[in-house]
Scaffold this active site. Structure first.
Site, PDB file in Angstrom:
ATOM      1  N   ASP A 143      44.917  40.562  37.414  1.00 19.71           N
ATOM      2  CA  ASP A 143      44.444  40.455  38.789  1.00 19.71           C
ATOM      3  C   ASP A 143      45.568  40.972  39.688  1.00 19.71           C
ATOM      4  OD1 ASP A 143      45.000  36.877  39.354  1.00 19.71           O
ATOM      5  OD2 ASP A 143      46.353  38.558  39.139  1.00 19.71           O
ATOM      6  N   ASP A 147      35.426  36.439  33.800  1.00 20.94           N
ATOM      7  CA  ASP A 147      36.634  35.689  33.448  1.00 20.94           C
ATOM      8  C   ASP A 147      36.492  34.304  34.055  1.00 20.94           C
ATOM      9  OD1 ASP A 147      37.662  36.518  36.345  1.00 20.94           O
ATOM     10  OD2 ASP A 147      38.937  34.890  35.580  1.00 20.94           O
TER      11      ASP A 147
HETATM   12  C1  LIG Z   1      42.197  40.305  41.782  1.00 25.01           C
HETATM   13  C2  LIG Z   1      42.422  39.158  42.723  1.00 25.01           C
HETATM   14  N1  LIG Z   1      41.353  39.132  43.720  1.00 25.01           N
HETATM   15  C3  LIG Z   1      40.344  38.293  43.652  1.00 25.01           C
HETATM   16  N2  LIG Z   1      40.315  37.334  42.709  1.00 25.01           N
HETATM   17  C4  LIG Z   1      39.269  36.432  42.712  1.00 25.01           C
HETATM   18  C5  LIG Z   1      39.271  35.403  41.771  1.00 25.01           C
HETATM   19  C6  LIG Z   1      38.238  34.464  41.809  1.00 25.01           C
HETATM   20  N3  LIG Z   1      37.996  33.324  41.083  1.00 25.01           N
HETATM   21  C7  LIG Z   1      36.867  32.790  41.590  1.00 25.01           C
HETATM   22  N4  LIG Z   1      36.304  31.639  41.174  1.00 25.01           N
HETATM   23  C8  LIG Z   1      36.947  30.809  40.197  1.00 25.01           C
HETATM   24  N5  LIG Z   1      36.348  33.538  42.580  1.00 25.01           N
HETATM   25  C9  LIG Z   1      37.192  34.583  42.754  1.00 25.01           C
HETATM   26  C10 LIG Z   1      37.184  35.619  43.687  1.00 25.01           C
HETATM   27  C11 LIG Z   1      38.235  36.535  43.660  1.00 25.01           C
HETATM   28  C12 LIG Z   1      38.298  37.598  44.635  1.00 25.01           C
HETATM   29  O1  LIG Z   1      37.432  37.740  45.525  1.00 25.01           O
HETATM   30  N6  LIG Z   1      39.371  38.426  44.611  1.00 25.01           N
END
Ligand SMILES: CCNc1nc2cc3[nH]c(NC)nc3cc2c(=O)[nH]1
Length: 379
Positions: A99, A273
């Site tokens: 990420d 994930d």
């Molecule tokens: C790559 C990092 N960006 C990024 N990570 C996320 C990780 C998440 N994890 C969850 N629920 C557990 N929603 C998410 C949304 C994002 C998102 O909108 N953006």
């Protein structure tokens, strides 16, 4: 070489079959092939907690997720590069998706600021101040050796007012362009954009169209699984999917429960994930074909049955619920290990079943049968 091991000097997605909006295929990366729909175990700080890397591979995972926020703080990107990169460091020679760090900055660090330049935050480890620009996020992911790198974005938790959602979505689009420029051309790797737009369909469509205009190798749907009802999450997937290219992978971030996964695959999602199976395992919860079982519960105290005698996973097949109950109640490390192993095996078995059902044109039957088995046990 099996389909699963084919390494490629080019990043590419091949669709093998469709069943309604559900798809099954394979993503070729320089570190090997990812069978889709795919579930990515979360390997936050260069380890899938309580698991050996060989175990993670043997239970069927083709790709794991690494968290840039944690790895940039410890051991640090330049040190990781000097040590041969994340794959070598953690002995996972298969695909890794990282990420970009933004999301965890928002949820883990104390003082933090977002502006056009990037995110500024204080480490939850030692309070030191860090600034991460879109360019630095991509540079860090490159130093880690990541095969699939995520753009830096701003995720708005729901419910939120529309002005905040619009602002974050537009910032994320500008950052997507900067990340794509910083990523350049890395043949066997990809940089995925992240569709934002909260729970506002028009903003979701605007975000998707603008990202597709950048011609990226894959598209994530972000800003979901952040507190909204499942119905809202599913509605946003239905809104976005038709605007994403059929021949590129779609990755739904942070999702989810087995039911979330079935319903999202049905709507055209290829990659997932979630910390659920690993975190739940550490808290005494077992995911099985018969639904979720809380091993802390006294009713398991003398239950000599295994979690699932039909499973190929030793953790599910060879240990009694009474023993697992004992390990969980006494906070024994082996309890976390066995339940994490069981849970990841269940999730990978679910994904394998999904892929086979789509290939056989019987995905909806498979989903119904899977749900019935959960319901039977809970009744
Ligand atoms: C790559 C990092 N960006 C990024 N990570 C996320 C990780 C998440 N994890 C969850 N629920 C557990 N929603 C998410 C949304 C994002 C998102 O909108 N953006």
């Amino acid at each position: 070489m099996s389909d699963r091991d084919l390494a490629s000097d080019r990043f590419g997605f091949t669709l093998h079959a469709r069943d309604g909006s559900a798809r099954t295929g394979a993503i070729a990366t320089m570190r090997g092939t990812i069978r889709t729909p795919a579930f990515m175990p979360v390997g936050t700080a260069a380890t899938v907690k309580a698991m050996y890397p060989e175990q993670v591979r043997d239970l069927g995972a083709d790709v794991v997720l690494g968290n840039t926020y944690h790895l940039m703080l410890r051991p640090g990107p330049e040190r990781m590069a000097r040590l041969g990169g994340l794959h070598h460091f953690m002995r996972w020679p298969h695909p890794i998706l990282t990420d970009s760090g933004g999301f965890q900055v928002m949820s883990l660090s104390a003082l933090r600021k977002i502006d056009e330049a990037g995110v500024t935050f204080r480490s939850h480890v030692d309070g030191s101040t860090h600034h991460m620009s879109p360019e630095r996020s991509i540079e860090i992911q490159g130093l880690l050796g990541s095969d699939i790198q995520m753009q830096l974005d701003e995720c708005v938790r729901l419910p939120a007012d529309e002005t905040a959602i619009v602002k974050a979505m537009h910032l994320s689009l500008r950052w997507a362009e900067r990340c794509r420029a910083a990523f350049g051309e890395q043949p066997g790797r990809a940089m995925f954009g992240i569709v934002q737009g909260g729970d506002v369909p028009a903003l979701r469509v605007e975000s998707a169209k603008a990202l597709v205009g950048l011609g990226l190798r894959g598209y994530a749907i972000g800003g979901l699984a952040v507190g909204e009802p499942q119905a809202v999450m599913l509605a946003m997937i239905e809104t976005v999917a038709p605007h994403l290219p059929e021949d590129k992978p779609r990755y739904l971030m942070g999702v989810g429960t087995p039911d979330d996964i079935l319903r999202s695959v049905e709507r055209g999602i290829d990659m997932f994930d979630c910390v659920m199976p690993t975190r739940a395992g550490r808290h005494g919860l077992a995911y099985t074909r018969h639904g979720r079982i809380n091993l802390r519960n006294a009713r398991h105290g003398e239950d000599t049955r295994p979690l699932d005698e039909a499973s190929a996973c030793p953790a599910a097949r060879d240990y009694s619920r009474a023993y697992l109950h004992h390990l969980v109640r006494t906070d024994e490390i082996l309890g976390m290990m066995l339940l994490t192993w069981n849970n990841l095996s269940y999730y990978q078995d679910l994904m394998a079943g999904i892929r086979a059902a789509i290939a056989a044109g019987r995905f909806l039957d498979f989903a119904a049968e899977t749900r019935e088995a959960w319901a039977r046990a809970e009744a």
